[in-house]
Design a protein around this motif. Structure first.
Motif, PDB file in Angstrom:
ATOM      1  N   ASN A 156       0.831  -1.195   0.000  1.00  0.00           N
ATOM      2  CA  ASN A 156       0.000   0.000   0.000  1.00  0.00           C
ATOM      3  C   ASN A 156       0.875   1.258   0.000  1.00  0.00           C
ATOM      4  O   ASN A 156       1.904   1.295   0.679  1.00  0.00           O
ATOM      5  CB  ASN A 156      -0.873  -0.018   1.264  1.00  0.00           C
ATOM      6  CG  ASN A 156      -1.919   1.067   1.304  1.00  0.00           C
ATOM      7  OD1 ASN A 156      -2.031   1.887   0.398  1.00  0.00           O
ATOM      8  ND2 ASN A 156      -2.699   1.066   2.372  1.00  0.00           N
ATOM      9  N   GLU A 158      -0.026   3.979   1.331  1.00  0.00           N
ATOM     10  CA  GLU A 158      -0.284   4.660   2.598  1.00  0.00           C
ATOM     11  C   GLU A 158       0.088   3.761   3.768  1.00  0.00           C
ATOM     12  O   GLU A 158      -0.353   2.617   3.849  1.00  0.00           O
ATOM     13  CB  GLU A 158      -1.762   5.052   2.710  1.00  0.00           C
ATOM     14  CG  GLU A 158      -2.191   6.116   1.718  1.00  0.00           C
ATOM     15  CD  GLU A 158      -3.593   6.604   1.984  1.00  0.00           C
ATOM     16  OE1 GLU A 158      -4.176   6.252   3.026  1.00  0.00           O
ATOM     17  OE2 GLU A 158      -4.126   7.349   1.144  1.00  0.00           O
ATOM     18  N   GLY A 159       0.914   4.295   4.647  1.00  0.00           N
ATOM     19  CA  GLY A 159       1.328   3.523   5.805  1.00  0.00           C
ATOM     20  C   GLY A 159       2.124   4.391   6.749  1.00  0.00           C
ATOM     21  O   GLY A 159       1.611   5.381   7.270  1.00  0.00           O
ATOM     22  N   THR A 164       4.352   7.134   3.160  1.00  0.00           N
ATOM     23  CA  THR A 164       3.201   7.870   2.634  1.00  0.00           C
ATOM     24  C   THR A 164       3.640   9.153   1.937  1.00  0.00           C
ATOM     25  O   THR A 164       3.169   9.465   0.832  1.00  0.00           O
ATOM     26  CB  THR A 164       2.218   8.209   3.774  1.00  0.00           C
ATOM     27  OG1 THR A 164       1.818   6.992   4.428  1.00  0.00           O
ATOM     28  CG2 THR A 164       0.977   8.917   3.241  1.00  0.00           C
ATOM     29  N   SER A 219      -7.472  -1.675   3.686  1.00  0.00           N
ATOM     30  CA  SER A 219      -6.119  -1.586   4.216  1.00  0.00           C
ATOM     31  C   SER A 219      -6.112  -2.377   5.520  1.00  0.00           C
ATOM     32  O   SER A 219      -7.183  -2.649   6.096  1.00  0.00           O
ATOM     33  CB  SER A 219      -5.731  -0.132   4.476  1.00  0.00           C
ATOM     34  OG  SER A 219      -6.498   0.393   5.554  1.00  0.00           O
ATOM     35  N   LEU A 220      -4.940  -2.738   6.007  1.00  0.00           N
ATOM     36  CA  LEU A 220      -4.900  -3.464   7.284  1.00  0.00           C
ATOM     37  C   LEU A 220      -5.450  -2.596   8.411  1.00  0.00           C
ATOM     38  O   LEU A 220      -6.061  -3.118   9.350  1.00  0.00           O
ATOM     39  CB  LEU A 220      -3.474  -3.910   7.596  1.00  0.00           C
ATOM     40  CG  LEU A 220      -2.925  -5.029   6.706  1.00  0.00           C
ATOM     41  CD1 LEU A 220      -1.564  -5.494   7.199  1.00  0.00           C
ATOM     42  CD2 LEU A 220      -3.881  -6.223   6.634  1.00  0.00           C
ATOM     43  N   GLU A 221      -5.266  -1.291   8.303  1.00  0.00           N
ATOM     44  CA  GLU A 221      -5.842  -0.382   9.291  1.00  0.00           C
ATOM     45  C   GLU A 221      -7.367  -0.487   9.268  1.00  0.00           C
ATOM     46  O   GLU A 221      -8.011  -0.591  10.323  1.00  0.00           O
ATOM     47  CB  GLU A 221      -5.398   1.046   8.999  1.00  0.00           C
ATOM     48  CG  GLU A 221      -5.899   2.064  10.013  1.00  0.00           C
ATOM     49  CD  GLU A 221      -5.412   3.467   9.705  1.00  0.00           C
ATOM     50  OE1 GLU A 221      -5.160   4.216  10.666  1.00  0.00           O
ATOM     51  OE2 GLU A 221      -5.299   3.814   8.518  1.00  0.00           O
ATOM     52  N   GLU A 222      -7.949  -0.487   8.080  1.00  0.00           N
ATOM     53  CA  GLU A 222      -9.406  -0.600   7.947  1.00  0.00           C
ATOM     54  C   GLU A 222      -9.888  -1.972   8.406  1.00  0.00           C
ATOM     55  O   GLU A 222     -10.955  -2.094   9.029  1.00  0.00           O
ATOM     56  CB  GLU A 222      -9.816  -0.355   6.505  1.00  0.00           C
ATOM     57  CG  GLU A 222      -9.635   1.082   6.061  1.00  0.00           C
ATOM     58  CD  GLU A 222      -9.795   1.268   4.568  1.00  0.00           C
ATOM     59  OE1 GLU A 222     -10.149   2.379   4.152  1.00  0.00           O
ATOM     60  OE2 GLU A 222      -9.554   0.302   3.803  1.00  0.00           O
ATOM     61  N   TYR A 231      -4.544  -0.747  15.216  1.00  0.00           N
ATOM     62  CA  TYR A 231      -3.465  -1.004  14.254  1.00  0.00           C
ATOM     63  C   TYR A 231      -2.555   0.216  14.223  1.00  0.00           C
ATOM     64  O   TYR A 231      -3.038   1.350  14.076  1.00  0.00           O
ATOM     65  CB  TYR A 231      -4.026  -1.290  12.864  1.00  0.00           C
ATOM     66  CG  TYR A 231      -2.952  -1.651  11.846  1.00  0.00           C
ATOM     67  CD1 TYR A 231      -2.411  -2.934  11.828  1.00  0.00           C
ATOM     68  CD2 TYR A 231      -2.479  -0.713  10.944  1.00  0.00           C
ATOM     69  CE1 TYR A 231      -1.417  -3.268  10.925  1.00  0.00           C
ATOM     70  CE2 TYR A 231      -1.494  -1.043  10.022  1.00  0.00           C
ATOM     71  CZ  TYR A 231      -0.970  -2.329  10.024  1.00  0.00           C
ATOM     72  OH  TYR A 231       0.020  -2.660   9.127  1.00  0.00           O
ATOM     73  N   ARG A 233      -0.145   2.295  12.334  1.00  0.00           N
ATOM     74  CA  ARG A 233       0.412   2.591  11.006  1.00  0.00           C
ATOM     75  C   ARG A 233       1.854   3.080  11.081  1.00  0.00           C
ATOM     76  O   ARG A 233       2.577   3.059  10.082  1.00  0.00           O
ATOM     77  CB  ARG A 233      -0.438   3.652  10.301  1.00  0.00           C
ATOM     78  CG  ARG A 233      -1.520   3.066   9.432  1.00  0.00           C
ATOM     79  CD  ARG A 233      -2.343   4.115   8.748  1.00  0.00           C
ATOM     80  NE  ARG A 233      -1.566   5.060   7.967  1.00  0.00           N
ATOM     81  CZ  ARG A 233      -2.102   5.961   7.163  1.00  0.00           C
ATOM     82  NH1 ARG A 233      -3.422   6.042   7.059  1.00  0.00           N
ATOM     83  NH2 ARG A 233      -1.355   6.792   6.486  1.00  0.00           N
ATOM     84  N   ASN A 238       0.605  -1.858   6.641  1.00  0.00           N
ATOM     85  CA  ASN A 238      -0.700  -1.382   6.184  1.00  0.00           C
ATOM     86  C   ASN A 238      -1.040  -1.875   4.782  1.00  0.00           C
ATOM     87  O   ASN A 238      -1.608  -1.135   3.965  1.00  0.00           O
ATOM     88  CB  ASN A 238      -0.780   0.147   6.228  1.00  0.00           C
ATOM     89  CG  ASN A 238      -2.216   0.656   6.277  1.00  0.00           C
ATOM     90  OD1 ASN A 238      -3.088   0.016   6.858  1.00  0.00           O
ATOM     91  ND2 ASN A 238      -2.471   1.790   5.648  1.00  0.00           N
TER      92      ASN A 238
END
Length: 246
Positions: A156, A158-159, A164, A219-222, A231, A233, A238
């Protein structure tokens, strides 16, 4: 030392680093359960295609979860496949598992054969060409039975803060980088190789180009938000996880 993707995965020290017994992570189990639920109205998952199997470390968990009658596992690396074959004998899964040393873009001759296709371990991260990634999604669609399911993970954009920001700057200058804006150099076991990092929007578009429906991307966050768990980040990769149906 810069190295090409295929050459990297043929290296003995890289293979040994991947040659571990790996239980499915919580998010992999989440995807497998989702796939089972999506296909339940049409039957059970009995035939599974695994792309980027490496040493086979996820095969045992997948076999335990689904109890399939057939698994076809492939990897771009001949040496990875050789180690995978050794492990399958130890796990007593060699009788139901066929292995192939083949590039995923070339696995396109089997049609309507599998109920499930997997792209675990962020295999697609190491496919730099956008057209090749779309070809692989098309191949996955072709080899699935009607209503079959594909699941997988990708890196991803974003992380962590620095990762990011790196991609935000790259995308600002996308008029220069074009579709290569998501490429980042990965340092791994003393080697430098290129990897491709997705945005959620772009991943959705590429999966849609493969004609899939019922697409879910987290995402892993989601994913952790879905599970009401935390989680970080600042430390986590992520990655993006996806589930889609033919």
């Amino acid at each position: 030392m810069h190295i090409e993707n295929k050459d990297f995965w043929e290296k003995e020290n890289v293979i040994e680093s991947q040659n571990i017994i790996k239980n499915s992570s919580d998010f992999e189990l989440f995807m497998m359960e989702k796939a089972k639920q999506l296909y339940a109205a049409f039957g059970t998952i009995q035939k599974i295609k695994i792309f980027g199997c490496g040493t086979g470390r996820e095969i045992e968990s997948i076999a335990q979860f689904y109890q399939p009658s057939q698994i076809v596992a492939s990897d771009i690396s001949k040496n990875m496949i050789a180690k995978c074959d050794e492990n399958l004998k130890l796990w007593k899964l060699n009788s139901i598992t066929e292995t192939l040393a083949i590039d995923a873009i070339e696995y396109n001759k089997v049609s309507n054969s599998f109920e499930l296709v997997t792209f675990f371990n962020s295999m697609m991260t190491y496919v730099i060409s956008k057209q090749d990634r779309i070809t692989i999604f098309n191949n996955a669609y072709q080899i699935l039975k009607p209503n079959g399911v594909v699941v997988g993970t990708v890196h991803n954009q974003e992380g962590t803060f620095f990762k990011t920001m790196f991609f935000k700057i790259r995308n600002i200058f996308s008029f220069i980088y074009g579709e290569k804006a998501g490429i980042r150099e990965i340092n791994f076991h003393g080697y430098k190789l290129k990897g491709y990092y997705y945005t959620k929007k772009e991943l959705l578009q590429d999966i849609q180009k493969g004609s899939f429906r019922n697409i879910e991307i987290y995402s892993l966050e989601e994913y952790h938000q879905l599970k009401n768990s935390k989680y970080n980040r600042k430390k986590g990769y992520n990655n993006l996880i996806f589930i889609a149906q033919k």
